[in-house]
Design an enzyme around this catalytic site. Structure first.
Site, short mmCIF file in Angstrom:
data_model
loop_
_atom_site.label_atom_id
_atom_site.label_comp_id
_atom_site.label_asym_id
_atom_site.label_seq_id
_atom_site.Cartn_x
_atom_site.Cartn_y
_atom_site.Cartn_z
CG ASP A 120 52.90 46.72 16.05
OD1 ASP A 120 52.01 46.03 15.50
OD2 ASP A 120 54.09 46.68 15.68
CG ASP A 139 46.04 46.21 31.21
OD1 ASP A 139 45.09 46.78 31.77
OD2 ASP A 139 47.23 46.37 31.55
CE LYS A 174 54.69 42.48 17.33
NZ LYS A 174 54.86 43.74 16.56
CE1 TYR A 212 47.53 41.47 32.08
CE2 TYR A 212 46.35 41.82 34.13
CZ TYR A 212 46.93 42.32 32.98
OH TYR A 212 46.89 43.66 32.75
CG ASP A 214 44.53 51.99 30.60
OD1 ASP A 214 43.58 51.25 30.95
OD2 ASP A 214 45.28 52.57 31.41
C1 IPM Z 1 42.36 46.71 34.28
C2 IPM Z 1 43.38 47.04 35.32
C3 IPM Z 1 43.83 45.73 35.97
C4 IPM Z 1 44.43 44.87 34.87
C5 IPM Z 1 44.83 45.94 37.12
C6 IPM Z 1 44.24 46.79 38.22
C7 IPM Z 1 45.33 44.64 37.68
O1 IPM Z 1 44.43 47.74 34.78
O2 IPM Z 1 41.30 46.14 34.64
O3 IPM Z 1 42.58 47.04 33.12
O4 IPM Z 1 45.61 45.02 34.54
O5 IPM Z 1 43.70 44.03 34.34
MG MG Z 2 44.15 48.23 32.78
#
Ligand code: IPM
Ligand code: MG
Length: 365
Positions: free
Chosen positions: A228, A252, A196, A146, A256
């Site tokens: 993974d 990230d 990894k 990032y 999710d």
């Molecule tokens: C998160 C989001 C952010 C990230 C985006 C909105 C830039 O997906 O906080 O997980 O990738 O960190």
């Molecule tokens: Mg995210």
């Protein structure tokens, strides 16, 4: 009386409507504790770009610098709308990453938690959820891909190319690992190290430093898991995890997936902790522009982020617990928000504000 200045960055899409519900809960906490919250709204995100010509305006920067804590709604627009904003000003790159860098919030805590009483929300089988899911992902938040060097252009073969670097120095790695170990020590004394190292040199250094840090935590068992494999394990056997620590991009993606195994990203709050007591709190999900303004968004992640603020910024551990309990009790009573259940599945659907009201009722009971 403790007085705290809280910057409220409502953000885009569903941000403002879920923020309203979080603020309702804060008011209850304020009423019954020896504490005063000064809430200051500020523009941030795509909306701020259109209204103020910047997705992270100067006034907002000045506010977050002096605030005791920051709560932030999701930011961003849909793909087509985003294109109206220059690439580097788009709120993810132009506001969110600069906020993280400004407050140096290197430690991102993302609880992935679903008590047994709410296991009907999970897409996983009841026997997989067992007694409930309760882990916390510790994501490094200001390094790696990032924030690494980026370049793009035309290469010697005349082809468009791009290069972005996954960069960490040893201090950055050590700092986040210490957070992971500390948290593991305060919980079940098991730390899942997600990496990894069979491919990435960054993971090789990461693991080297982990060996060094681990010496100070002889009571914490480290379990190494390739990222993974961790993705699979999250689906097949999520209850083996308690504290997981990982670099930015892995966090990230896996966080999710964490939302996925709970049943919705709407159940994913987070705390972004920096140095010198700086911190901001945000749902882990996006701004869901497709459902914005319809009062169907689930405010759990926003209210949960406020609970994390109570705990980590203000030391109000019991009230934080009360907020979690109240939210979970509302769901356990047979209510749902539309992200978690299909109509006709035997639950009573609540709007965004109805959920907030029910949580307030519970909290006061
Ligand atoms: C998160 C989001 C952010 C990230 C985006 C909105 C830039 O997906 O906080 O997980 O990738 O960190
Ligand atoms: Mg995210």
């Amino acid at each position: 009386m403790n007085k705290y200045k809280i910057a409220i960055l409502a953000g885009d899409g569903i941000g403002p409507e879920i923020m309203v519900e979080g603020v309702k809960v804060l008011k209850v906490i304020e009423e019954r504790n020896d504490v005063e919250f000064e809430l200051v709204d500020a523009p941030f995100g795509a909306g701020a770009w259109f209204s103020h010509g910047s997705s992270f305006p100067e006034e907002t920067k000045a506010l977050v610098d002096v605030a005791d804590a920051v709560v932030k709604g999701p930011i961003g627009l849909n793909h087509e709308e985003s294109k109206k904003i220059p690439v580097d000003e788009q709120p993810e790159r132009g506001a969110l990453l600069p906020l993280r860098a400004r407050l140096n919030t290197y430690a991102n805590y993302r609880p992935v938690s679903l008590p047994k009483s709410l296991s009907h929300f999970s897409p996983l089988k009841a026997e997989v959820v067992g007694e409930g899911i309760d882990m916390i992902m510790v994501r490094e938040l200001v390094g790696g891909l990032y924030f690494g060097e980026k370049e793009s252009g035309i290469n010697e073969n005349g082809k468009r190319y791009v290069r972005e670097a996954l960069e960490y120095d040893e201090d950055q790695i050590r700092n986040i690992l210490v957070k992971g170990f500390d948290l593991a020590q305060s919980r079940k004394k098991v730390l899942h190290n997600i990496h990894k190292s069979n491919v990435l040199k960054s993971s090789v250094l990461w693991n080297e430093i982990l060996e060094e840090v681990a010496v100070d935590y002889p009571d914490v068992e480290v379990r190494h898991t390739l990222v993974d494999a961790a993705a699979t394990a999250l689906c097949l056997n999520p209850t083996q995890f308690d504290v997981m620590v990982m670099e930015n991009m892995f966090g990230d993606i896996l966080s999710d997936q964490g939302g996925g195994i709970l049943g919705s990203l709407g159940l994913m709050p987070s705390a972004c902790l920096g140095t010198n007591g700086k911190a901001y709190y945000e749902p882990s999900h996006g701004s869901a522009p497709d459902i914005a303004g319809q009062q169907v968004a689930n405010p759990y992640s926003m209210i949960g982020s406020m609970a994390m603020m109570l705990e980590y910024s203000f030391g109000m551990v019991d009230e934080a617990r009360n907020v979690w309990d109240a939210m979970q009790a509302v769901f356990a009573d047979g209510f749902s928000t539309s992200d978690l259940s299909k109509p006709g599945s035997g639950v009573t659907m609540l709007s965004t504000s109805e959920f907030g009201d029910k949580v307030v009722e519970r909290l006061k009971a």
